[in-house]
Write an enzyme that holds these catalytic residues in place. Structure first.
Site, PDB file in Angstrom:
ATOM      1  N   ASP A 129       0.898  -1.138   0.032  1.00  0.00           N
ATOM      2  CA  ASP A 129       0.013   0.171  -0.005  1.00  0.00           C
ATOM      3  C   ASP A 129       0.779   1.325  -0.002  1.00  0.00           C
ATOM      4  OD1 ASP A 129      -2.269  -1.684   0.091  1.00  0.00           O
ATOM      5  OD2 ASP A 129      -2.396  -1.496   2.343  1.00  0.00           O
ATOM      6  N   GLU A 130       1.914   1.148  -0.702  1.00  0.00           N
ATOM      7  CA  GLU A 130       2.868   2.409  -0.457  1.00  0.00           C
ATOM      8  C   GLU A 130       3.253   2.737  -1.908  1.00  0.00           C
ATOM      9  OE1 GLU A 130       4.071   4.311   1.889  1.00  0.00           O
ATOM     10  OE2 GLU A 130       3.353   3.136   3.637  1.00  0.00           O
TER      11      GLU A 130
END
Length: 288
Positions: free
Chosen positions: A232-233
Site C-alpha cells: 500500500d505504498e
C-alpha cells in the site's frame, strides 16, 4: 459510427531544459499535425519534465500510421533523451481484472466498459473464488477461477500466464483480497493498479473501516495506486473522500466506502487508458 478523426497521444518525460515544447510542437507543425490538447509539467524538485500531447493530421501529407510517426519523432526524442510513448487513441489498452468476493468495483468497471464509458479492452477476470463468475460471464467476459489451495506461487504463475497470453497492458486489482508477492509486484511494476479502501497512508492493511470507526474519523476515502512490493505504498493515481460524523456505524462506513472505491478505481483506470498518467519516482503526474 464514430466520426472523430484519427488521433494520437504522445507522452514523454526527460530532464528539463529549454526548447522541449518548441521542438515537439514544431515537428508536428512541420509534418502537418494539428494539436488537440497539450499539457506539460516541470517538476522543479527532481528536474524532470513531463508532457502529454494529443494531435491529429491537419494536411494530407501528415504521416498516416503510428510507425511512420515514431520514425519522424525519433530524432527529437534522441536529442532530448525522451522516455516516451506514442499511441493511436483507437488502440485501447488491454486489461485483466483480479477480484475476490466483493462485486462493487468489478460491476462498476464492467458496466462502464460495456456502455462505452471506459476506453479499454477487458480481456478477462481472474479470481481466487467462484463468487463473481455469473456477473462476469453475464457481461460476456471470460472468468478464470484460480484458487490458492495449490500454493501461492502456482496461483500467481497462472495469473501471469493469463496476463501474458491475453497481451494485457495492466492488471487491475478490483478488490482482490490477496497480497501479491514481491516477485510478481516487481514483474508488473508500473502495470498493476490496486484500489485500497482507505485514504492512504491512513489505515493500511486489513479492516480499515473498523479501525477508522474506532478512531472516530470525520473523513473516509479510497486510494487507487500502482502496486509495489511495499504494501500500500505505491505511487498514488487518484483519491477521494467523503465526510462522515459520529452517527456513522461500521456498516455505514463500508457502504459509503464501496461507492467511493468504485468511482476512484474507475477514474484511475480511465486516466491510465487515456495515457494521462506518467510515473514520477514514488509519485505520479496525472494530466486531467
Amino acid at each position: 459510427m464514430n466520426d472523430r478523426p484519427r488521433s494520437w497521444v504522445l507522452t514523454l518525460t526527460c530532464d528539463d531544459r529549454p526548447g522541449i515544447v518548441a521542438a515537439v510542437s514544431g515537428l508536428l507543425a512541420e509534418r502537418g499535425g494539428f494539436i488537440l490538447d497539450s499539457q506539460q509539467y516541470a517538476d522543479l524538485d527532481s528536474g524532470r519534465f513531463f508532457m502529454r500531447v494529443e494531435f491529429k493530421a491537419a494536411t494530407d501529407g501528415f504521416p498516416g500510421d503510428t510507425a511512420a510517426l515514431r520514425e519522424a519523432m525519433a530524432p527529437v526524442a534522441e536529442q532530448f533523451a525522451f522516455d516516451w510513448q506514442l499511441n493511436d487513441t483507437a488502440d485501447k489498452p488491454r486489461i485483466l481484472l483480479a477480484v475476490s468476493k466483493g462485486s462493487h468495483c468489478l460491476n462498476d468497471l464492467l458496466h462502464r466498459w460495456k456502455s462505452g464509458g471506459l476506453p479499454v479492452e477487458i480481456m478477462g477476470v481472474v479470481s481466487n473464488h467462484p463468487t463473481l463468475r455469473r456477473l462476469t460471464e453475464w457481461h460476456g467476459v471470460p472468468f478464470h477461477e484460480l484458487p490458492t489451495e495449490g500454493g501461492k506461487p502456482a496461483q500467481e504463475e497462472a495469473i501471469l500466464d493469463h496476463f501474458e497470453r491475453t497481451r494485457s497492458s495492466y492488471l487491475i486489482l478490483a478488490r482482490y483480497m490477496q497480497i501479491l508477492s514481491p516477485e510478481l509486484s516487481h514483474m508488473l511494476s508500473g502495470r498493476c493498479i490496486n484500489i485500497h479502501h482507505s485514504f492512504l497512508p491512513s489505515f493500511k492493511g486489513a479492516k480499515p473501516y473498523h479501525r477508522a470507526h474506532e478512531r472516530g474519523v470525520k473523513l473516509i476515502g479510497a486510494t487507487a495506486h500502482f502496486v509495489t512490493d511495499d504494501l500500500d505504498e505505491g505511487p498514488i493515481i487518484e483519491q477521494a473522500v467523503e465526510r462522515v460524523d459520529h452517527r456513522a456505524s461500521i456498516d455505514d462506513l463500508i457502504r459509503m466506502g464501496r461507492d467511493i472505491e468504485a468511482q476512484v478505481l474507475a477514474r484511475a483506470v480511465g486516466w491510465v487508458a487515456e495515457r494521462r498518467v506518467i510515473l514520477n519516482g514514488r509519485r505520479t503526474v496525472v494530466f486531467r
